[in-house]
Design a protein around this motif. Structure first.
Motif, PDB file in Angstrom:
ATOM      1  N   LEU A 196       0.827  -1.208   0.000  1.00 55.25           N
ATOM      2  CA  LEU A 196       0.000   0.000   0.000  1.00 55.25           C
ATOM      3  C   LEU A 196       0.860   1.256   0.000  1.00 55.25           C
ATOM      4  CD1 LEU A 196      -2.884  -0.958   2.467  1.00 55.25           C
ATOM      5  CD2 LEU A 196      -2.959  -0.842  -0.031  1.00 55.25           C
ATOM      6  N   LYS A 197       1.873   1.282   0.869  1.00 55.65           N
ATOM      7  CA  LYS A 197       2.765   2.448   0.937  1.00 55.65           C
ATOM      8  C   LYS A 197       3.850   2.388  -0.137  1.00 55.65           C
ATOM      9  CE  LYS A 197       4.352   2.712   5.140  1.00 55.65           C
ATOM     10  NZ  LYS A 197       4.735   2.869   6.541  1.00 55.65           N
ATOM     11  N   ARG A 198       3.999   1.204  -0.736  1.00 57.29           N
ATOM     12  CA  ARG A 198       5.030   0.964  -1.748  1.00 57.29           C
ATOM     13  C   ARG A 198       6.418   1.273  -1.207  1.00 57.29           C
ATOM     14  NH1 ARG A 198       3.014   2.125  -7.754  1.00 57.29           N
ATOM     15  NH2 ARG A 198       1.232   0.720  -7.655  1.00 57.29           N
ATOM     16  N   ASP A 199       6.694   0.672  -0.030  1.00 60.52           N
ATOM     17  CA  ASP A 199       8.020   0.854   0.550  1.00 60.52           C
ATOM     18  C   ASP A 199       8.493  -0.432   1.191  1.00 60.52           C
ATOM     19  OD1 ASP A 199       6.896   0.627   3.111  1.00 60.52           O
ATOM     20  OD2 ASP A 199       7.410   2.642   3.737  1.00 60.52           O
ATOM     21  N   SER A 200       9.721  -0.393   1.633  1.00 63.97           N
ATOM     22  CA  SER A 200      10.343  -1.494   2.338  1.00 63.97           C
ATOM     23  C   SER A 200      11.125  -0.908   3.501  1.00 63.97           C
ATOM     24  CB  SER A 200      11.278  -2.258   1.395  1.00 63.97           C
ATOM     25  OG  SER A 200      11.917  -3.304   2.076  1.00 63.97           O
ATOM     26  N   GLU A 201      11.096  -1.590   4.635  1.00 63.51           N
ATOM     27  CA  GLU A 201      11.775  -1.094   5.827  1.00 63.51           C
ATOM     28  C   GLU A 201      12.330  -2.266   6.619  1.00 63.51           C
ATOM     29  OE1 GLU A 201       9.528   1.454   8.418  1.00 63.51           O
ATOM     30  OE2 GLU A 201       8.236   2.090   6.782  1.00 63.51           O
ATOM     31  N   ILE A 202      13.145  -1.922   7.632  1.00 61.36           N
ATOM     32  CA  ILE A 202      13.481  -2.923   8.628  1.00 61.36           C
ATOM     33  C   ILE A 202      12.863  -2.499   9.952  1.00 61.36           C
ATOM     34  CG2 ILE A 202      15.644  -3.598   7.513  1.00 61.36           C
ATOM     35  CD1 ILE A 202      17.067  -2.282   9.964  1.00 61.36           C
ATOM     36  N   LYS A 203      12.531  -3.472  10.741  1.00 64.62           N
ATOM     37  CA  LYS A 203      12.045  -3.282  12.105  1.00 64.62           C
ATOM     38  C   LYS A 203      13.060  -3.989  12.989  1.00 64.62           C
ATOM     39  CE  LYS A 203       8.182  -2.277   9.889  1.00 64.62           C
ATOM     40  NZ  LYS A 203       7.638  -0.954   9.724  1.00 64.62           N
ATOM     41  N   ILE A 204      13.590  -3.292  13.978  1.00 60.78           N
ATOM     42  CA  ILE A 204      14.595  -3.879  14.871  1.00 60.78           C
ATOM     43  C   ILE A 204      13.879  -4.510  16.058  1.00 60.78           C
ATOM     44  CG2 ILE A 204      16.611  -3.414  16.300  1.00 60.78           C
ATOM     45  CD1 ILE A 204      17.160  -0.959  14.521  1.00 60.78           C
ATOM     46  N   LEU A 205      14.198  -5.751  16.367  1.00 56.96           N
ATOM     47  CA  LEU A 205      13.628  -6.448  17.514  1.00 56.96           C
ATOM     48  C   LEU A 205      14.620  -6.386  18.663  1.00 56.96           C
ATOM     49  CD1 LEU A 205      12.112  -7.529  14.989  1.00 56.96           C
ATOM     50  CD2 LEU A 205      11.649  -9.558  16.324  1.00 56.96           C
ATOM     51  N   ILE A 206      14.175  -5.820  19.766  1.00 59.41           N
ATOM     52  CA  ILE A 206      15.052  -5.633  20.925  1.00 59.41           C
ATOM     53  C   ILE A 206      14.480  -6.404  22.106  1.00 59.41           C
ATOM     54  CG2 ILE A 206      16.080  -3.969  22.515  1.00 59.41           C
ATOM     55  CD1 ILE A 206      15.701  -1.833  20.301  1.00 59.41           C
ATOM     56  N   GLY A 207      15.263  -7.323  22.644  1.00 59.69           N
ATOM     57  CA  GLY A 207      14.851  -8.068  23.828  1.00 59.69           C
ATOM     58  C   GLY A 207      13.650  -8.970  23.610  1.00 59.69           C
ATOM     59  N   CYS A 208      13.537  -9.539  22.442  1.00 63.14           N
ATOM     60  CA  CYS A 208      12.381 -10.389  22.134  1.00 63.14           C
ATOM     61  C   CYS A 208      12.700 -11.866  22.363  1.00 63.14           C
ATOM     62  CB  CYS A 208      11.935 -10.191  20.688  1.00 63.14           C
ATOM     63  SG  CYS A 208      11.242  -8.557  20.369  1.00 63.14           S
ATOM     64  N   THR A 209      11.795 -12.534  23.058  1.00 60.99           N
ATOM     65  CA  THR A 209      11.884 -13.990  23.195  1.00 60.99           C
ATOM     66  C   THR A 209      11.530 -14.604  21.841  1.00 60.99           C
ATOM     67  OG1 THR A 209       9.568 -14.235  23.805  1.00 60.99           O
ATOM     68  CG2 THR A 209      11.145 -13.835  25.622  1.00 60.99           C
ATOM     69  N   GLU A 210      11.718 -15.901  21.708  1.00 58.51           N
ATOM     70  CA  GLU A 210      11.343 -16.564  20.451  1.00 58.51           C
ATOM     71  C   GLU A 210       9.856 -16.378  20.153  1.00 58.51           C
ATOM     72  OE1 GLU A 210      12.803 -18.062  17.698  1.00 58.51           O
ATOM     73  OE2 GLU A 210      14.504 -17.093  18.645  1.00 58.51           O
ATOM     74  N   ASP A 211       9.005 -16.532  21.167  1.00 54.64           N
ATOM     75  CA  ASP A 211       7.565 -16.342  20.961  1.00 54.64           C
ATOM     76  C   ASP A 211       7.262 -14.909  20.530  1.00 54.64           C
ATOM     77  OD1 ASP A 211       6.982 -18.974  21.567  1.00 54.64           O
ATOM     78  OD2 ASP A 211       6.392 -18.552  23.635  1.00 54.64           O
ATOM     79  N   GLU A 212       7.941 -13.940  21.127  1.00 53.56           N
ATOM     80  CA  GLU A 212       7.715 -12.543  20.767  1.00 53.56           C
ATOM     81  C   GLU A 212       8.194 -12.236  19.348  1.00 53.56           C
ATOM     82  OE1 GLU A 212       7.812 -10.528  25.206  1.00 53.56           O
ATOM     83  OE2 GLU A 212       9.712 -10.850  24.154  1.00 53.56           O
ATOM     84  N   LYS A 213       9.285 -12.855  18.930  1.00 52.70           N
ATOM     85  CA  LYS A 213       9.743 -12.694  17.544  1.00 52.70           C
ATOM     86  C   LYS A 213       8.662 -13.157  16.580  1.00 52.70           C
ATOM     87  CE  LYS A 213      14.679 -13.345  18.347  1.00 52.70           C
ATOM     88  NZ  LYS A 213      15.099 -14.240  19.400  1.00 52.70           N
ATOM     89  N   LEU A 214       8.058 -14.303  16.893  1.00 49.52           N
ATOM     90  CA  LEU A 214       7.015 -14.840  16.018  1.00 49.52           C
ATOM     91  C   LEU A 214       5.755 -13.978  16.038  1.00 49.52           C
ATOM     92  CD1 LEU A 214       7.492 -18.662  16.657  1.00 49.52           C
ATOM     93  CD2 LEU A 214       8.341 -17.268  14.749  1.00 49.52           C
ATOM     94  N   LEU A 215       5.426 -13.389  17.190  1.00 50.50           N
ATOM     95  CA  LEU A 215       4.289 -12.460  17.258  1.00 50.50           C
ATOM     96  C   LEU A 215       4.526 -11.245  16.359  1.00 50.50           C
ATOM     97  CD1 LEU A 215       3.430 -12.345  21.078  1.00 50.50           C
ATOM     98  CD2 LEU A 215       1.952 -13.183  19.239  1.00 50.50           C
ATOM     99  N   ALA A 216       5.719 -10.683  16.428  1.00 52.40           N
ATOM    100  CA  ALA A 216       6.047  -9.522  15.597  1.00 52.40           C
ATOM    101  C   ALA A 216       6.019  -9.896  14.117  1.00 52.40           C
ATOM    102  CB  ALA A 216       7.413  -8.964  15.981  1.00 52.40           C
ATOM    103  N   LEU A 217       6.577 -11.036  13.777  1.00 53.20           N
ATOM    104  CA  LEU A 217       6.575 -11.482  12.386  1.00 53.20           C
ATOM    105  C   LEU A 217       5.151 -11.696  11.895  1.00 53.20           C
ATOM    106  CD1 LEU A 217       8.155 -12.339   9.883  1.00 53.20           C
ATOM    107  CD2 LEU A 217       8.221 -14.664  10.844  1.00 53.20           C
ATOM    108  N   ARG A 218       4.341 -12.346  12.692  1.00 56.56           N
ATOM    109  CA  ARG A 218       2.941 -12.584  12.327  1.00 56.56           C
ATOM    110  C   ARG A 218       2.211 -11.255  12.086  1.00 56.56           C
ATOM    111  NH1 ARG A 218       1.188 -15.627  16.635  1.00 56.56           N
ATOM    112  NH2 ARG A 218       2.522 -17.256  15.859  1.00 56.56           N
ATOM    113  N   ALA A 219       2.511 -10.246  12.905  1.00 61.64           N
ATOM    114  CA  ALA A 219       1.877  -8.939  12.752  1.00 61.64           C
ATOM    115  C   ALA A 219       2.161  -8.336  11.378  1.00 61.64           C
ATOM    116  CB  ALA A 219       2.352  -7.992  13.855  1.00 61.64           C
TER     117      ALA A 219
END
Length: 123
Positions: free
Chosen positions: A86-109
């Motif tokens: 929709l925005k026609r862009d690409s970015e990175i999101k930095i994960l700080i202090g994320c457990t494995e489950d939290e990494k997967l929650l962020a990815l799923r989002a």
């Protein structure tokens, strides 16, 4: 170890070191706490604290995005590379202090709609 593998390993370490230095030098701003609703998309609820690094810029002209997890060490664990159709862009999101489950929650989002896709890159 081949020269190509050694070069990749060194470049990978340099990338993570640069992210560590950037995150250490910048204030974290959490403008969308865990459990809050997205201002434009009310069906989206943030599964983790979400914000940005102050005084940085990303592809969208805003600060570099961060997901903040519950691990007490608060180290950079991974990044998510996103493509937003929709925005026609690409970015990175930095994960700080994320457990494995939290990494997967962020990815799923970042993969819940047809318009945005993300790829998780672990440290």
């Amino acid at each position: 170890m081949s020269e190509k593998t050694l070069r990749f390993t060194e470049e990978s370490a340099a990338f993570w070191d640069a992210l560590d230095a950037l995150a250490a030098a910048c204030e974290r701003v959490i403008d969308r706490p865990r459990g809050t609703v997205h201002p434009k998309y009310p069906s989206f609820v943030y599964p983790l604290d979400y914000g940005y690094l102050k005084n940085t810029s990303s592809a969208d002209g805003e600060g570099i995005d961060i997901w903040l997890g519950s691990d007490a060490r608060q180290q950079i664990d991974a990044v998510i590379v996103t493509v937003d159709l929709l925005k026609r862009d690409s970015e990175i999101k930095i994960l700080i202090g994320c457990t494995e489950d939290e990494k997967l929650l962020a990815l799923r989002a970042h993969n819940e709609t047809e318009f945005m896709k993300g790829l998780l890159i672990r440290r």
